[in-house]
Scaffold this motif. Structure first.
Motif, short mmCIF file in Angstrom:
data_model
loop_
_atom_site.label_atom_id
_atom_site.label_comp_id
_atom_site.label_asym_id
_atom_site.label_seq_id
_atom_site.Cartn_x
_atom_site.Cartn_y
_atom_site.Cartn_z
N LEU A 97 0.79 -1.15 0.01
CA LEU A 97 -0.08 -0.13 0.01
C LEU A 97 0.93 1.34 0.11
O LEU A 97 0.52 2.16 -0.92
CB LEU A 97 -1.03 0.12 1.41
N LEU A 98 1.74 1.22 0.73
CA LEU A 98 2.63 2.49 0.95
C LEU A 98 3.60 2.69 -0.46
O LEU A 98 3.53 3.71 -0.91
CB LEU A 98 3.70 2.13 2.06
N ALA A 99 3.77 1.63 -1.05
CA ALA A 99 4.84 1.62 -2.45
C ALA A 99 3.70 2.07 -3.27
O ALA A 99 4.10 2.93 -4.28
CB ALA A 99 5.10 0.27 -2.61
N ARG A 100 2.27 1.55 -3.40
CA ARG A 100 1.59 2.07 -4.33
C ARG A 100 1.20 3.55 -4.27
O ARG A 100 1.33 4.43 -5.27
CB ARG A 100 0.17 1.37 -4.19
N TRP A 101 1.10 3.99 -2.89
CA TRP A 101 1.15 5.50 -2.89
C TRP A 101 2.26 6.46 -3.35
O TRP A 101 2.17 7.32 -3.78
CB TRP A 101 0.75 5.94 -1.33
N GLU A 106 4.47 10.07 -7.37
CA GLU A 106 5.80 10.08 -8.41
C GLU A 106 4.85 10.14 -9.85
O GLU A 106 5.33 10.75 -10.65
CB GLU A 106 6.54 8.99 -8.41
N SER A 107 4.00 9.61 -10.21
CA SER A 107 3.02 9.54 -11.51
C SER A 107 2.57 10.95 -11.71
O SER A 107 2.56 11.31 -12.93
CB SER A 107 2.08 8.56 -11.25
N THR A 108 2.54 11.78 -10.70
CA THR A 108 2.24 13.23 -11.08
C THR A 108 3.47 13.95 -11.85
O THR A 108 3.15 15.19 -12.37
CB THR A 108 1.97 13.91 -9.97
N ARG A 109 4.64 13.46 -11.57
CA ARG A 109 5.87 14.09 -12.44
C ARG A 109 6.39 13.17 -13.34
O ARG A 109 7.14 13.83 -14.21
CB ARG A 109 7.02 14.15 -11.26
N ARG A 110 5.83 12.10 -13.59
CA ARG A 110 6.24 11.02 -14.88
C ARG A 110 5.10 10.71 -15.54
O ARG A 110 4.44 9.68 -15.01
CB ARG A 110 7.11 9.80 -14.14
N PRO A 111 4.56 11.20 -16.53
CA PRO A 111 3.61 10.82 -17.37
C PRO A 111 3.27 9.26 -17.67
O PRO A 111 2.37 8.72 -17.63
CB PRO A 111 3.58 11.64 -18.56
N ALA A 116 0.94 3.81 -16.79
CA ALA A 116 1.14 2.48 -16.34
C ALA A 116 0.15 2.40 -15.19
O ALA A 116 -0.50 1.41 -14.91
CB ALA A 116 2.51 2.24 -15.75
N LEU A 117 0.13 3.26 -14.18
CA LEU A 117 -0.86 2.94 -13.08
C LEU A 117 -2.16 3.03 -13.55
O LEU A 117 -3.03 2.27 -13.09
CB LEU A 117 -0.61 4.27 -12.00
N ARG A 118 -2.55 4.18 -14.51
CA ARG A 118 -4.08 4.01 -14.80
C ARG A 118 -4.23 2.72 -15.71
O ARG A 118 -5.60 2.10 -15.41
CB ARG A 118 -4.21 5.00 -16.03
N ASP A 119 -3.36 1.99 -16.20
CA ASP A 119 -3.75 0.91 -17.14
C ASP A 119 -3.93 -0.24 -16.10
O ASP A 119 -4.83 -0.96 -16.27
CB ASP A 119 -2.55 0.52 -18.06
#
Length: 187
Positions: A97-101, A106-111, A116-119
């Motif tokens: 859970l912590l890693a996912r957050w 980080e995904s807000t800075r790395r499109p 990948a997270l949205r998929d």
């Protein structure tokens, strides 16, 4: 277990313990108990290592969500399964859970990480929608989005201390309210 999975699990543990700044190939090798350079052999770049974390987290989460026909047999079974998943996230799977957050931030800075997270999230929500459809719940795709958001929010509130401290009964009550709301007939 495959070497890639061992390394991805180690990277997830590093993310949970040290955050995004602590995630290095060297730290992953040490966490996995493998020779220095092993993780960079399998995942040449930091982006590849992050992708491995996303893929591994998604694969693990998908094992928690039953496939359409083998889904929960009743709404109460869905509530019970949801409570069990959140309970596991908060205890035995806390690092996941912590890693996912960490990855989500980080995904807000790395499109590319956001993609990948949205998929991964889409695959999980599709599986949840299949379980809801199997229970005859109307509009299962939208309701899957709602249920996943509810479970994530409850887990965040509990782990981060952002919301009320819920014991098992209060957690079950919150999840039951949402799931039973799916079956209510609109006025």
């Amino acid at each position: 277990m495959e070497r890639r999975d061992v390394l991805a699990d180690a990277a997830i543990a590093v993310l949970a313990d040290a955050g995004m700044r602590g995630l290095t190939h060297r730290a992953v090798d040490a966490a996995a108990g493998l020779a220095e350079g092993t993780s960079s052999y399998y995942f040449r770049t930091r982006a590849a290592l992050l992708q491995a974390c996303v893929d591994r987290l998604a694969a693990q989460t998908l094992t928690e969500v039953p496939r359409g026909g083998s889904g929960p047999g009743s709404v109460e079974a869905l509530v019970d399964a949801s409570v069990a998943v959140v309970g596991r996230w908060l205890t035995a799977d806390r690092a996941r859970l912590l890693a996912r957050w960490e990855l989500a931030l980080e995904s807000t800075r790395r499109p590319e990480l956001g993609t990948a997270l949205r998929d991964a999230g889409r695959r999980i929500r599709e599986r949840v929608a299949g379980a809801l459809h199997g229970l005859g719940i109307a509009d299962p795709e939208r309701r899957a989005d709602d249920l996943v958001a509810c479970l994530d929010g409850l887990a965040f509130d509990q782990l981060a201390g952002a919301g009320p401290d819920r014991d098992g009964a209060a957690l079950r009550s919150a999840i039951a309210d949402v799931v039973h709301g799916f079956t209510a007939t609109p006025d």
